[in-house]
Design a protein around this motif. Structure first.
Motif, PDB file in Angstrom:
ATOM      1  N   THR A  15      40.899  30.958  10.535  1.00 39.90           N
ATOM      2  CA  THR A  15      41.122  29.777   9.688  1.00 39.90           C
ATOM      3  C   THR A  15      41.895  28.792  10.570  1.00 39.90           C
ATOM      4  OG1 THR A  15      43.331  30.238   8.810  1.00 39.90           O
ATOM      5  CG2 THR A  15      41.475  31.355   7.716  1.00 39.90           C
ATOM      6  N   LYS A  70      49.259  34.569  11.366  1.00 40.59           N
ATOM      7  CA  LYS A  70      49.409  33.155  11.023  1.00 40.59           C
ATOM      8  C   LYS A  70      50.339  32.462  12.012  1.00 40.59           C
ATOM      9  CE  LYS A  70      50.068  30.069   7.118  1.00 40.59           C
ATOM     10  NZ  LYS A  70      50.064  29.980   5.652  1.00 40.59           N
ATOM     11  N   ARG A 148      40.138  26.000   3.229  1.00 40.17           N
ATOM     12  CA  ARG A 148      39.905  26.260   4.661  1.00 40.17           C
ATOM     13  C   ARG A 148      40.668  27.489   5.134  1.00 40.17           C
ATOM     14  NH1 ARG A 148      41.527  20.369   6.703  1.00 40.17           N
ATOM     15  NH2 ARG A 148      43.148  20.902   5.187  1.00 40.17           N
ATOM     16  N   GLU A 149      41.650  27.941   4.328  1.00 42.28           N
ATOM     17  CA  GLU A 149      42.463  29.087   4.726  1.00 42.28           C
ATOM     18  C   GLU A 149      41.961  30.411   4.150  1.00 42.28           C
ATOM     19  OE1 GLU A 149      44.879  29.292   6.932  1.00 42.28           O
ATOM     20  OE2 GLU A 149      44.729  27.164   7.410  1.00 42.28           O
ATOM     21  N   LEU A 151      40.313  33.727   4.284  1.00 42.10           N
ATOM     22  CA  LEU A 151      39.930  34.648   5.361  1.00 42.10           C
ATOM     23  C   LEU A 151      38.614  35.355   5.017  1.00 42.10           C
ATOM     24  CD1 LEU A 151      43.283  36.394   6.356  1.00 42.10           C
ATOM     25  CD2 LEU A 151      41.722  35.259   7.942  1.00 42.10           C
ATOM     26  N   ARG A 153      35.538  34.616   4.222  1.00 38.58           N
ATOM     27  CA  ARG A 153      34.836  34.251   2.987  1.00 38.58           C
ATOM     28  C   ARG A 153      33.391  34.732   2.997  1.00 38.58           C
ATOM     29  NH1 ARG A 153      34.495  27.976   1.038  1.00 38.58           N
ATOM     30  NH2 ARG A 153      32.990  28.215  -0.674  1.00 38.58           N
TER      31      ARG A 153
END
Length: 234
Positions: A15, A70, A148-149, A151, A153
């Motif tokens: 991401t 992250k 957008r974050e 994970l 998908r």
């Protein structure tokens, strides 16, 4: 505690803020259970830095693990992974740790509730049920602030299409023109929609406040605390 040498075999952006680190761990004594974490030790500027990260892979695949890390300006290990780590670098990891674990004899029904990057240990459990073809009914309820974050998908979508016992609901909490699915925080309506039996085990992982809110919400809905397993990320 036994510490294992590991080699970085891949680093990939997952991401905008999360990188996935793939580690080869050749020592056959390395073990972990679905949902556990490891201490990751790196050398930077002549010092050893350590941070704990949940494993996102299933123990079904031996010989290595993946970690989703992250970006953080405050944490030396995260900064090193995002700015300096390279394929071929050597790091060290501990054995799998922690009681946040799913084993098939624990329940035939599990709900995995994750907030942000707190979804990582839940991904290990989800993937383990998928990869070992367990019959466990799994509902992943995953909250992010920005679509957008999310994970993995595409992988989650493919898994629920291919396996009738796997389910995933993703909700985006902030205004996001790119997102057309569920919105808002995880609430009683979203939990009721899962329609799970009384013997369900609930796994919670995310920021401390989110885990405490979810735990209280589930308790208010009649879920006994003995059926709630949680991990808070500070």
């Amino acid at each position: 505690m036994h510490i294992f040498d590991a080699q970085i075999t891949a680093i990939a952006p997952a991401t905008p803020s999360i990188r996935v680190l793939r580690l080869a761990i050749p020592d056959a004594a390395f073990r972990f259970l679905p949902g556990q974490w490891v201490d990751l030790n790196i050398e930077a500027d002549g010092m050893t830095h350590t941070a704990g990260y949940s494993i996102i892979t299933s123990p079904f695949h031996q010989g290595g693990i993946e970690l989703a890390i992250k970006a953080s300006a405050r944490h030396p290990v995260a900064r090193w992974v995002h700015e300096r780590a390279r394929t071929g670098d050597t790091v060290r990891v501990s054995q799998g740790q922690g009681p946040f674990v799913y084993l098939p004899e624990m329940s035939d029904n599990v709900v995995l509730i994750g907030g942000g990057v707190g979804v990582t240990p839940l991904l290990s459990i989800f993937r383990h049920v998928r990869d070992t073809r367990l019959s466990t009914q799994v509902h992943l309820l995953y909250s992010v602030s920005d679509s957008r974050e999310i994970l993995f998908r595409d992988e989650l979508d493919a898994a629920i299409q291919a396996h009738s016992n796997l389910h995933a609901s993703i909700t985006v909490t902030q205004s996001d023109p790119r997102w057309h699915g569920l919105t808002g925080r995880i609430d009683p309506v979203k939990l009721h929609a899962l329609d799970v039996p009384d013997d369900t085990l609930y796994y919670l992982c995310g920021p401390k406040g989110m885990v405490e809110d979810m735990s209280a919400l589930l308790h208010d809905l009649g879920v006994p605390m003995s059926r709630i397993i949680f991990e808070k990320w500070w």
